[in-house]
Write a protein that holds these residues in place. Structure first.
Motif, short mmCIF file in Angstrom:
data_model
loop_
_atom_site.label_atom_id
_atom_site.label_comp_id
_atom_site.label_asym_id
_atom_site.label_seq_id
_atom_site.Cartn_x
_atom_site.Cartn_y
_atom_site.Cartn_z
N MET A 1 0.86 -1.17 0.00
CA MET A 1 0.00 0.00 0.00
C MET A 1 0.90 1.23 0.00
N GLY A 2 0.59 2.23 -0.81
CA GLY A 2 1.40 3.44 -0.90
C GLY A 2 1.13 4.40 0.24
N LYS A 3 1.99 5.39 0.32
CA LYS A 3 1.87 6.42 1.36
C LYS A 3 0.69 7.33 1.04
N PRO A 28 -10.52 8.45 2.33
CA PRO A 28 -10.70 7.65 1.12
C PRO A 28 -10.90 6.17 1.43
N ALA A 29 -11.68 5.48 0.59
CA ALA A 29 -12.04 4.09 0.83
C ALA A 29 -10.83 3.18 0.93
N ASN A 30 -9.78 3.42 0.14
CA ASN A 30 -8.62 2.53 0.16
C ASN A 30 -7.48 3.09 1.01
N ALA A 31 -7.75 4.08 1.83
CA ALA A 31 -6.73 4.72 2.67
C ALA A 31 -6.47 3.90 3.92
N ALA A 32 -5.56 4.41 4.72
CA ALA A 32 -5.27 3.81 6.03
C ALA A 32 -6.54 3.80 6.86
N PRO A 33 -6.54 3.10 7.99
CA PRO A 33 -7.73 3.12 8.85
C PRO A 33 -8.17 4.55 9.13
N PRO A 34 -9.45 4.75 9.42
CA PRO A 34 -9.94 6.12 9.64
C PRO A 34 -9.33 6.76 10.89
N PHE A 35 -8.33 7.58 10.66
CA PHE A 35 -7.67 8.30 11.74
C PHE A 35 -8.28 9.69 11.85
N ILE A 36 -8.47 10.15 13.06
CA ILE A 36 -8.83 11.53 13.33
C ILE A 36 -7.57 12.18 13.92
N CYS A 37 -7.06 13.20 13.24
CA CYS A 37 -5.78 13.77 13.63
C CYS A 37 -5.88 15.27 13.88
N GLN A 38 -5.05 15.73 14.80
CA GLN A 38 -4.95 17.15 15.12
C GLN A 38 -3.47 17.51 15.14
N THR A 39 -3.15 18.70 14.66
CA THR A 39 -1.75 19.14 14.66
C THR A 39 -1.61 20.41 15.48
N ALA A 40 -0.38 20.66 15.92
CA ALA A 40 -0.09 21.87 16.68
C ALA A 40 1.36 22.25 16.48
N VAL A 41 1.64 23.54 16.58
CA VAL A 41 3.01 24.06 16.57
C VAL A 41 3.36 24.38 18.01
N GLY A 60 -2.98 0.77 11.78
CA GLY A 60 -2.35 1.58 10.74
C GLY A 60 -1.19 2.36 11.30
N GLN A 61 -0.50 3.12 10.43
CA GLN A 61 0.66 3.90 10.84
C GLN A 61 0.51 5.34 10.37
N PHE A 62 1.11 6.25 11.13
CA PHE A 62 1.18 7.65 10.71
C PHE A 62 2.49 8.26 11.17
N ARG A 63 2.87 9.36 10.54
CA ARG A 63 4.02 10.14 10.97
C ARG A 63 3.76 11.60 10.63
N ARG A 104 4.56 24.37 7.70
CA ARG A 104 3.43 23.48 7.40
C ARG A 104 3.67 22.15 8.11
N ILE A 105 2.58 21.54 8.58
CA ILE A 105 2.60 20.21 9.17
C ILE A 105 1.70 19.32 8.34
N THR A 106 2.22 18.17 7.94
CA THR A 106 1.43 17.20 7.18
C THR A 106 1.44 15.87 7.93
N ILE A 107 0.29 15.22 8.02
CA ILE A 107 0.21 13.87 8.58
C ILE A 107 0.27 12.91 7.40
N GLU A 108 1.19 11.95 7.45
CA GLU A 108 1.32 10.94 6.40
C GLU A 108 0.92 9.59 6.95
N PHE A 109 0.27 8.79 6.10
CA PHE A 109 -0.22 7.47 6.50
C PHE A 109 0.46 6.41 5.64
N ALA A 110 0.70 5.24 6.23
CA ALA A 110 1.30 4.12 5.48
C ALA A 110 0.39 2.92 5.57
#
Length: 110
Positions: A1-3, A28-41, A60-63, A104-110
């Motif tokens: 599965m891609g990033k 998205p239907a083929n994405a990582a498990p449904p994660f709810i994410c929040q970011t902060a600086v 699933g995984q995130f970074r 910028r902060i981006t959450i990436e899923f694997a």
């Protein structure tokens, strides 16, 4: 599965002491498990932090990917998140000079 990538926060150069937050969800239907994410600086604009909760039924995984102005982008370690779990990870810009803080902060899923 891609990033999979979701932009959780987009901002210009942040002033020292800013408390900017954003929220993102993977859907998205083929994405990582449904994660709810929040970011902060945090740490005077030098560190980007991501907290995710796995509301799905699969592990699933995130970074966190932090864009650091003119400095090199930084990435946190991958975090393995089982269903029902919440975890936080962060990455820091190498130094904080004018134009060098978190842009910028981006959450990436694997």
């Amino acid at each position: 599965m891609g990033k999979r990538t979701r932009t959780a926060l987009m901002a210009g150069v942040l002033a020292v002491g800013s408390a900017v937050t954003g929220i993102a969800a993977a859907a998205p239907a083929n994405a990582a498990p449904p994660f709810i994410c929040q970011t902060a600086v945090t740490h005077g604009g030098e560190t980007g932090e991501g907290t995710c909760r796995n509301d799905g039924t699969e592990t699933g995984q995130f970074r966190v990917h932090v864009v650091c102005g003119l400095a090199v982008d930084q990435y946190s370690s991958w975090v393995l998140l089982a269903p029902g779990q919440t975890a936080t990870t962060n990455a820091s810009c190498p130094f904080n000079l004018p134009g060098q803080g978190v842009g910028r902060i981006t959450i990436e899923f694997a």
